[in-house]
Motif scaffolding. Structure first.
Motif, short mmCIF file in Angstrom:
data_model
loop_
_atom_site.label_atom_id
_atom_site.label_comp_id
_atom_site.label_asym_id
_atom_site.label_seq_id
_atom_site.Cartn_x
_atom_site.Cartn_y
_atom_site.Cartn_z
N ILE A 94 0.87 -1.18 0.00
CA ILE A 94 0.00 0.00 0.00
C ILE A 94 0.90 1.23 0.00
O ILE A 94 1.52 1.55 1.00
CB ILE A 94 -0.91 0.03 1.25
N GLY A 100 8.02 1.72 0.32
CA GLY A 100 7.16 0.74 -0.34
C GLY A 100 7.80 0.22 -1.61
O GLY A 100 7.75 -0.99 -1.90
N LEU A 117 -0.06 -0.52 -4.80
CA LEU A 117 -1.24 0.31 -5.02
C LEU A 117 -0.94 1.72 -4.53
O LEU A 117 -0.66 1.93 -3.35
CB LEU A 117 -2.43 -0.27 -4.25
N GLU A 118 -0.96 2.69 -5.43
CA GLU A 118 -0.61 4.07 -5.07
C GLU A 118 -1.81 4.97 -5.27
O GLU A 118 -2.42 4.99 -6.33
CB GLU A 118 0.60 4.54 -5.90
N TYR A 120 -1.86 8.19 -5.44
CA TYR A 120 -1.61 9.36 -6.27
C TYR A 120 -1.31 8.95 -7.72
O TYR A 120 -1.33 7.76 -8.05
CB TYR A 120 -0.45 10.17 -5.65
N GLY A 124 6.48 7.69 -5.55
CA GLY A 124 7.51 8.44 -4.82
C GLY A 124 7.06 9.05 -3.52
O GLY A 124 7.87 9.28 -2.62
N GLY A 140 9.87 16.72 -1.78
CA GLY A 140 10.51 16.77 -0.46
C GLY A 140 11.92 17.31 -0.58
O GLY A 140 12.24 18.00 -1.56
N SER A 141 12.72 16.96 0.39
CA SER A 141 14.06 17.53 0.38
C SER A 141 14.94 16.88 -0.69
O SER A 141 14.63 15.82 -1.22
CB SER A 141 14.65 17.40 1.77
N VAL A 143 18.33 16.34 -0.33
CA VAL A 143 19.60 15.83 0.20
C VAL A 143 19.55 14.30 0.21
O VAL A 143 18.78 13.72 0.97
CB VAL A 143 19.86 16.33 1.64
N ALA A 338 -5.07 4.46 -6.98
CA ALA A 338 -5.65 3.31 -6.29
C ALA A 338 -5.58 3.58 -4.80
O ALA A 338 -4.58 3.29 -4.13
CB ALA A 338 -4.87 2.04 -6.65
N ASN A 369 2.85 1.00 3.43
CA ASN A 369 3.81 2.10 3.41
C ASN A 369 3.14 3.39 3.93
O ASN A 369 3.72 4.45 3.92
CB ASN A 369 4.33 2.30 1.97
N LEU A 379 -6.83 2.33 8.24
CA LEU A 379 -6.99 1.24 7.26
C LEU A 379 -7.47 -0.07 7.90
O LEU A 379 -8.14 -0.86 7.27
CB LEU A 379 -5.66 0.99 6.53
N ALA A 521 -1.02 11.61 1.92
CA ALA A 521 -1.86 10.73 2.73
C ALA A 521 -1.22 10.42 4.07
O ALA A 521 -1.25 9.28 4.54
CB ALA A 521 -2.18 9.44 1.96
N TYR A 527 5.78 14.65 9.18
CA TYR A 527 7.04 14.32 8.51
C TYR A 527 7.47 12.89 8.89
O TYR A 527 8.24 12.27 8.17
CB TYR A 527 8.10 15.34 8.92
N VAL A 564 15.22 9.21 3.47
CA VAL A 564 15.10 8.33 2.31
C VAL A 564 15.93 7.06 2.50
O VAL A 564 15.45 5.94 2.28
CB VAL A 564 15.52 9.07 1.02
N VAL A 567 14.25 4.83 5.11
CA VAL A 567 13.08 4.06 4.65
C VAL A 567 13.50 3.01 3.61
O VAL A 567 12.87 1.95 3.50
CB VAL A 567 11.92 4.95 4.14
N1 LIG Z 1 16.38 12.99 2.70
C1 LIG Z 1 15.54 13.64 1.96
O1 LIG Z 1 16.00 14.52 1.36
C2 LIG Z 1 14.08 13.27 1.83
C3 LIG Z 1 13.30 13.72 0.76
C4 LIG Z 1 12.00 13.29 0.64
C5 LIG Z 1 11.51 12.40 1.57
N2 LIG Z 1 12.27 12.00 2.59
C6 LIG Z 1 11.88 11.02 3.56
O2 LIG Z 1 11.03 10.03 3.07
C7 LIG Z 1 10.30 9.55 4.19
C8 LIG Z 1 8.98 9.00 3.81
O3 LIG Z 1 9.12 7.87 2.96
P1 LIG Z 1 8.09 6.69 3.03
O4 LIG Z 1 8.49 5.65 2.08
O5 LIG Z 1 7.91 6.29 4.47
O6 LIG Z 1 6.66 7.27 2.66
P2 LIG Z 1 6.04 8.43 1.75
O7 LIG Z 1 5.11 9.19 2.62
O8 LIG Z 1 7.05 9.15 0.98
O9 LIG Z 1 5.17 7.57 0.70
C9 LIG Z 1 4.01 6.90 1.07
C10 LIG Z 1 3.19 6.68 -0.18
O10 LIG Z 1 2.07 5.91 0.15
C11 LIG Z 1 0.94 6.43 -0.51
N3 LIG Z 1 -0.23 6.05 0.29
C12 LIG Z 1 -0.44 6.35 1.61
N4 LIG Z 1 -1.63 5.86 2.00
C13 LIG Z 1 -2.16 5.23 0.93
C14 LIG Z 1 -3.37 4.53 0.72
N5 LIG Z 1 -4.27 4.38 1.69
N6 LIG Z 1 -3.60 3.99 -0.51
C15 LIG Z 1 -2.69 4.10 -1.50
N7 LIG Z 1 -1.53 4.79 -1.36
C16 LIG Z 1 -1.28 5.34 -0.16
C17 LIG Z 1 1.16 7.91 -0.56
O11 LIG Z 1 0.40 8.52 -1.58
C18 LIG Z 1 2.67 7.96 -0.81
O12 LIG Z 1 2.96 7.94 -2.18
C19 LIG Z 1 10.18 10.74 5.14
O13 LIG Z 1 10.45 10.33 6.44
C20 LIG Z 1 11.25 11.67 4.72
O14 LIG Z 1 12.24 11.71 5.71
C21 LIG Z 1 13.53 12.45 2.73
#
Ligand SMILES: NC(=O)c1ccc[n+]([C@@H]2O[C@H](COP(=O)([O-])OP(=O)(O)OC[C@H]3O[C@@H](n4cnc5c(N)ncnc54)[C@H](O)[C@@H]3O)[C@@H](O)[C@H]2O)c1
Ligand SMILES: CC(C)=CCC/C(C)=C/C=C/C(C)=C/C=C/C(C)=C/C=C/C=C(C)/C=C/C=C(C)/C=C/C=C(\C)CCC=C(C)C
Length: 606
Positions: A94, A100, A117-118, A120, A124, A140-141, A143, A338, A369, A379, A521, A527, A564, A567
């Motif tokens: 998810i 994810g 299933l995304e 958006y 990403g 997002g950021s 770095v 989705a 995810n 959920l 979402a 954050y 990033v 995760v």
């Molecule tokens: N270092 C950096 O520069 C940088 C940059 C961007 C992001 N980040 C990090 O990324 C981390 C987040 O990454 P992540 O992988 O945990 O998650 P994320 O929030 O980036 O992605 C989660 C995805 O799940 C989807 N989603 C959530 N609920 C859903 C649902 N019910 N049905 C379908 N899709 C759904 C969202 O649309 C999203 O695309 C943050 O903690 C941040 O620190 C860091």
């Protein structure tokens, strides 16, 4: 040693983008008047849908639809017909955040059939992108740790390689340029000695303490970097690592419950220097050093010098696009638009998911995810909150969200050789963790000019902000508040870094916590998790298994937390544990039960 904040452009390495990198045709704005838009992510359309993605749909014992590698939504897929009746995926993921996607691709290369299933329209999540008026913005950021070509901790590089992808990167000579109280202007150079020399020039009386603190970080980093990284919840692997690298594993076990602030205080007395260490930790954990796990601090404080910070040409969004394509190339599926609204359980086991439109998909395992708050709060319906989740919510709260400003500006506003990333806290250390107290600024066009039209730069400015500040406002007031807060932040940057910034704006969009909640979402637009008090390092952070059989979590509310690379590691761990549970990796049920019980017990100590 005091350095001038800006060197000349010609002295700067890596600003040149190779000619073979594809450039985009961009629409240039001629009048340079700022165009204020309502929200950073609004109006993203189908035109931005990445090419090369693909999806199949399976409905257990009912519907399965195969469609060509294209960019169709669930509705489109449903119209195309039915195939594969009775099939079941090995795993449904998810969400297509980096967590994810890494879990999904790692499972796919092990031979699993995965369905992502995304909600958006592109992959990403917070590592996605969007395009406007010739600009490509990172959501997002910008770095990126873990994106080098050496060691064991370059998890982004490894995740891409696993599915046959490689991205061109531009090394950043400076991870971040700090602009801090008492005129502390410190650059974190890629070269470790250059960085410590610069820091010691401000705090010569703390030379020994500085070298000892960062030296201890290296000890941990080197131990981490020597291990093959897989699931810490899988005993055959974990005991194998202890057997092969006993010293390194014991080092990590020793530091697991410790925090960076306490260790810094063993060596350093100067309160300004301790505040600097707080700022070092804050930019990666949104909390001060006392609350930042030592293992996480060591990871980022050293990787930036070991592998360095590397920016993917074309923007951060390319990482998720490549992983999504890699997933499909491995025979697995991803569906956009989705929205999963519920996890289906049968006799206490997670067996499938339900989408907004009522469709149901089934699999042996479900990997969420979404954040743990969303997973267990929204959920999973009609199931009491498992004890482990109660414990997690006792130890961790939702970190605030961000206010983000994506801007295009006239290039001449930046002094020659401006660094790519800046962190600004003007006058008062106590404002570090306050909403709007400190400002993050990234200018990715310093490293990749193809992201903006000719003669323009991108400024991505962000600062912490809470949902409570933005909820319940009528539309007009909400828009006016966005404009006001953005103007204040821009004027602070004008005073501190770039005089005339306000009048050089070509394009601007402002996103609030509501924007983050809507498009990512994430509950309250958070954050990620942050400790409620002083945590026992990483001890309380849950791994990937959950109290619900068949349900796993991945992403930043799993060990080791936000970021990033963090995760991505949770994705690697999750895929390994799931693969063992569905018979694609070795496992020992007896040792499993023992280890999972032991880890559960350890978490209660946090
Ligand atoms: N270092 C950096 O520069 C940088 C940059 C961007 C992001 N980040 C990090 O990324 C981390 C987040 O990454 P992540 O992988 O945990 O998650 P994320 O929030 O980036 O992605 C989660 C995805 O799940 C989807 N989603 C959530 N609920 C859903 C649902 N019910 N049905 C379908 N899709 C759904 C969202 O649309 C999203 O695309 C943050 O903690 C941040 O620190 C860091
Ligand atoms: C189990 C038991 C009990 C024991 C055992 C022992 C052992 C063996 C252990 C092991 C461990 C391990 C392996 C661990 C690992 C870890 C890791 C990998 C970690 C990682 C981490 C990472 C991180 C945290 C990261 C983060 C990052 C981030 C967040 C980033 C961000 C950024 C930003 C925001 C940017 C800024 C900007 C500006 C300034 C502009």
């Amino acid at each position: 040693m005091l350095t001038s904040p800006f060197l000349s452009l010609s002295q700067r390495p890596f600003t040149h983008i190779p000619h073979h990198f594809p450039t985009r045709s961009v629409s240039q704005n001629s009048n340079f008047l700022p165009k204020f838009q309502s929200s950073a992510f609004e109006n993203r359309g189908w035109s931005e849908f990445p090419s090369g993605s693909c999806s199949n749909v399976l409905r257990r014992k009912k519907v399965s639809v195969v469609r060509p590698k294209s960019t169709l939504s669930v509705e489109d897929v449903a119209e195309r017909g039915v195939k594969g009746e009775g099939e079941e995926f090995d795993a449904i993921v998810i969400g297509s955040g980096i967590g994810g996607l890494v879990a999904g691709t790692q499972l796919a290369v092990k031979g699993a059939r995965v369905l992502v299933l995304e909600k958006y329209v592109i992959p990403g999540g917070s590592s996605g992108f969007y395009q406007r008026d010739g600009y490509t913005f990172d959501v997002g950021s910008s770095v990126m740790f873990g994106f080098s070509d050496k060691g064991n901790l370059n998890l982004i590089t490894q995740a891409l390689e696993a599915v046959g992808c490689q991205m061109q990167v531009v090394p950043d000579p400076t991870t971040v340029h700090f602009h801090l109280p008492n005129n502390l202007s410190i650059r974190v150079h890629k070269e470790y000695d250059k960085f410590t020399d610069e820091l010691i020039s401000y705090f010569p009386h703390e030379k020994e303490g500085i070298l000892k603190f960062y030296g201890e970080c290296w000890k941990i980093f080197n131990a981490l970097n020597s291990l093959e990284l897989k699931s810490l919840e899988e005993p055959l692997y974990l005991f194998g690592q202890f057997f092969q690298k006993p010293l390194e594993c014991l080092t990590l076990a020793y530091y697991l419950p410790q925090n960076a602030g306490a260790i810094a205080r063993k060596y350093i007395q100067d309160p300004n220097l301790l505040s600097f260490i707080d700022a070092e930790c804050f930019i990666v954990s949104t909390v001060n050093a006392i609350q930042t796990p030592m293992i996480n601090a060591s990871m980022v404080l050293c990787d930036r010098h070991f592998g360095g910070i590397n920016y993917p040409l074309g923007g951060v969004g390319g990482i998720a696009k490549s992983l999504a394509k890699g997933l499909v190339d491995q025979g697995s599926e991803i569906i956009y638009k989705a929205n999963v609204t519920g996890i289906i359980t049968e006799q206490g086991k997670a067996v499938g998911v339900r989408l907004t439109d009522g469709r149901e998909f089934f699999a042996k395992t479900i990997i969420s995810n979404a954040t743990r708050w969303d997973t267990f709060g929204k959920l999973l319906k009609g199931v009491p909150l498992p004890k482990e989740e109660e414990n997690f919510q006792k130890v961790y709260v939702k970190a605030p969200s961000f206010l983000s400003i994506h801007m295009g500006v006239k290039a001449e506003i930046l002094p020659p050789d401006t660094d790519c990333h800046h962190f600004v806290l003007e006058s008062n250390w106590s404002k570090l963790e306050e909403p709007y107290g400190s400002i993050f600024l990234s200018i990715p066009t310093v490293l990749d000019s193809s992201l903006a039209p000719e003669g323009r730069h991108i400024l991505h400015i962000f600062t912490t902000s809470s949902m409570e500040d933005w909820e319940g406002l009528p539309r007009v007031e909400y828009e006016a508040k966005k404009q006001l807060v953005a103007e204040e932040i821009i004027s602070r940057l004008e005073n501190k870094l770039f005089p005339g910034l306000g009048s050089s704006i070509d394009f601007m969009e402002v996103g609030t916590p509501k924007t983050h909640r809507r498009y990512l979402a994430r509950d309250k637009g958070t954050y990620g998790p942050m400790p409620r008090g002083i945590p026992k390092g990483l001890l309380g952070m849950p791994f990937n298994t959950t109290g619900i059989d068949g349900l796993y979590c991945v992403g930043d509310s799993c060990f080791p937390g936000q970021g990033v690379i963090a995760v991505a590691f949770s994705g690697v761990m999750c895929a390994h544990r799931v693969a063992a549970d569905i018979g694609l990796e070795k496992k020992s049920p007896v040792l499993d039960a023992m280890l999972l019980r032991l880890l559960g017990w350890l978490r209660t100590m946090a």
